[in-house]
Design a protein around this motif. Sequence first.
Motif, PDB file in Angstrom:
ATOM      1  N   PHE A   1      40.047  46.889  39.731  1.00 14.80           N
ATOM      2  CA  PHE A   1      40.738  45.671  39.280  1.00 14.80           C
ATOM      3  C   PHE A   1      40.468  45.124  40.935  1.00 14.80           C
ATOM      4  O   PHE A   1      41.951  45.548  41.887  1.00 14.80           O
ATOM      5  CB  PHE A   1      41.745  45.503  38.828  1.00 14.80           C
ATOM      6  N   SER A   2      39.557  44.914  41.527  1.00 18.88           N
ATOM      7  CA  SER A   2      39.461  44.402  43.576  1.00 18.88           C
ATOM      8  C   SER A   2      40.116  43.696  43.629  1.00 18.88           C
ATOM      9  O   SER A   2      40.700  43.670  45.345  1.00 18.88           O
ATOM     10  CB  SER A   2      37.959  43.774  43.186  1.00 18.88           C
ATOM     11  N   ARG A   3      41.612  42.498  43.119  1.00 21.06           N
ATOM     12  CA  ARG A   3      42.475  41.765  43.387  1.00 21.06           C
ATOM     13  C   ARG A   3      43.442  42.603  43.336  1.00 21.06           C
ATOM     14  O   ARG A   3      44.909  42.188  44.164  1.00 21.06           O
ATOM     15  CB  ARG A   3      42.105  40.867  43.188  1.00 21.06           C
ATOM     16  N   MET A   4      44.262  43.773  43.167  1.00 21.04           N
ATOM     17  CA  MET A   4      43.947  44.404  42.833  1.00 21.04           C
ATOM     18  C   MET A   4      44.680  45.914  44.136  1.00 21.04           C
ATOM     19  O   MET A   4      43.219  46.149  44.196  1.00 21.04           O
ATOM     20  CB  MET A   4      45.232  44.764  42.103  1.00 21.04           C
ATOM     21  N   SER A   5      46.643  46.033  44.629  1.00 20.09           N
ATOM     22  CA  SER A   5      46.195  47.254  45.470  1.00 20.09           C
ATOM     23  C   SER A   5      45.725  48.448  45.053  1.00 20.09           C
ATOM     24  O   SER A   5      45.286  48.589  43.353  1.00 20.09           O
ATOM     25  CB  SER A   5      46.743  47.588  46.438  1.00 20.09           C
TER      26      SER A   5
ATOM     27  N   LYS B   1      34.128  48.272  37.907  1.00 17.44           N
ATOM     28  CA  LYS B   1      35.662  47.683  37.541  1.00 17.44           C
ATOM     29  C   LYS B   1      36.292  48.230  37.729  1.00 17.44           C
ATOM     30  O   LYS B   1      37.477  48.405  36.815  1.00 17.44           O
ATOM     31  CB  LYS B   1      34.984  47.901  35.510  1.00 17.44           C
TER      32      LYS B   1
END
Lengths: 234, 364
Positions: free
Chosen positions: A88-92, A86
């Motif tokens: 955060f895939s769209r955060m660096s 889990k």
Amino acid sequence: MLNINSLNVSYGAIHALKGISISLNEGEIVALIGANGAGKSTTLNAISGILHPDSGEINFDGRSIAQSKPGEIVKQGIIQVPEGRKIFSRMSVYENLEMGGYSLSNKNQLRENMAQVFEIFPRLKERQKQLGGTLSGGEQQMLSMGRGLMAEPRLLLLDEPSMGLAPMLVEQIFTTIAKINNEGVSILLVEQNAQMALALSNRAYVMETGKIVLSGPSETLMENQMVKEAYLGG
Amino acid sequence: MINKIKELKITWGSAIRVIVGSVVAVYLIWRVVIITFGSGEFGPDTWVRFLITGLVIGGIYALIAIGYTLVYGILFMINFAHGEVMMLGTFAGYFVLEALSAMPAPGTDANINFLNAQPVLSILLTFLAGAGVSALAGYLLEKIAYRPLRKAPRLIPLISAIGASIFLQNAAQLLFGPQRRQYINPDLLWRGQGWMIPVSGKSVMLTYTGGFSFVLSILLMIGLFILVRKTKLGKSMRAVAENKQAAALMGIDVDSVISKTFIISGILAGSAGVMWGIHNGLFNHYVGFLPGIKAFTAAVMGGIGNIPGAMIGGMLLGLMESLGPALLGLDFQLKDVIAFAILIFVLIIRPSGILGEALTEEKV
């Protein structure tokens, strides 16, 4: 340190935890093993305050946390590294770690913790600008654990850290868990890989359909006939 | 067998999309060719005028569209009462301007009212009031109409949103009356005055209100972008949008982030509402309806849930609305029809929008 007493949790009509009791002492690694749907993740989510119990006690350092909000529990030093990572895939990668340190108010502390996380997982330092979603499975697990470490846990709840990883990576993750434990972090480990979990932990609990069916020192459980048959492949 | 039916459906859907898409594209290209090389019924000055109108209204749509997209990104629901949130901002701004215009300026003679003695301060106060009232409205809306339904099936908060929209519209009518009101602008921003831009021998007017609205909407969008990218609040909003449970495990207070999202959406909608009033002048309690539903169109067009998408979608919709009738050779009163035709086409051809990613199972 952590004391769970006859805990009952349900999702709507489903009675997921039926009066389980677990204890964990400071500095220990305790494993929670069992098949899918036995209630292992539910236990962790109840400790983290994502789910609130119908009855029973959860005490941390003698204080009841059964009705606390997730944020308060994080501030007390109980951090969960959730199942399936889990991240955060769209955060660096950097931002993921920042979110891990969300509860820290001091920026210097955030920086110091990040340096420590980068020391444990040098790979994350190389990839800090990459989006979380572009990492490989192993790297995502490192990120998820690193994110958990950012908040300076005293008790780390690890939910299936080996899930979906190649055997070599599993080995590496378990070595890291031992290293984290050596730094003084207590660990409650949920695993389907019973072999590895029992080898690493001091004590273990075996769960089946919402109940604890066996518990004891891990070496003893490894020799137990029932555990051998059900979880260690005979 | 089931698998086969599924495959068939997918190919059918994409075939329809390709056919509809190419027909529309061919028609548009044909029209553009005819207009540019053919009749010449519109001179370059007219096109520039359309362009200006489109950009100004597009900025307003974009600000409102961001509100739809922010809320959708976090709660996966369309806040259909968002247009009404904007309407309340328009009213708040109106009352502030009216009060200031009736107030004598301190330290000057009685002939000059506060509004014209301190135009910059007055405008600032107007926007603060509009944004503040809309922010409060958004906050309360979420708390009263949506939060109790957080765990309900997704259709239910949607119905609640439509109910809230009707309620707010009627409440505004009861409170403020159905008559049209007119914004009193300070002389500095008087409607109908502006800079003259020479275009091929003729001059086109860029109104002060239009220029002001456009610049302000761009500034607000830049501000929002920085907020979402760089600040702790913005990052926690993105984290909550991606995974509420993981965000909660980081110690992020999910409910508070959701409230703040509604407040930010309200600030943008309220500012847009005041801009609408300052630029167009006349309004009543219906003022939020059309911009609200068009901004929704814009948000869908840009890819719902995607912030840059909402900005681009809003600007594009504004431009299509002002350029579209001329391009298609239609009556100018059909601009609303064009906007909604676009919504339908986007939903048929590319439901995920310009910048939208394909919706994953998790999000549907």
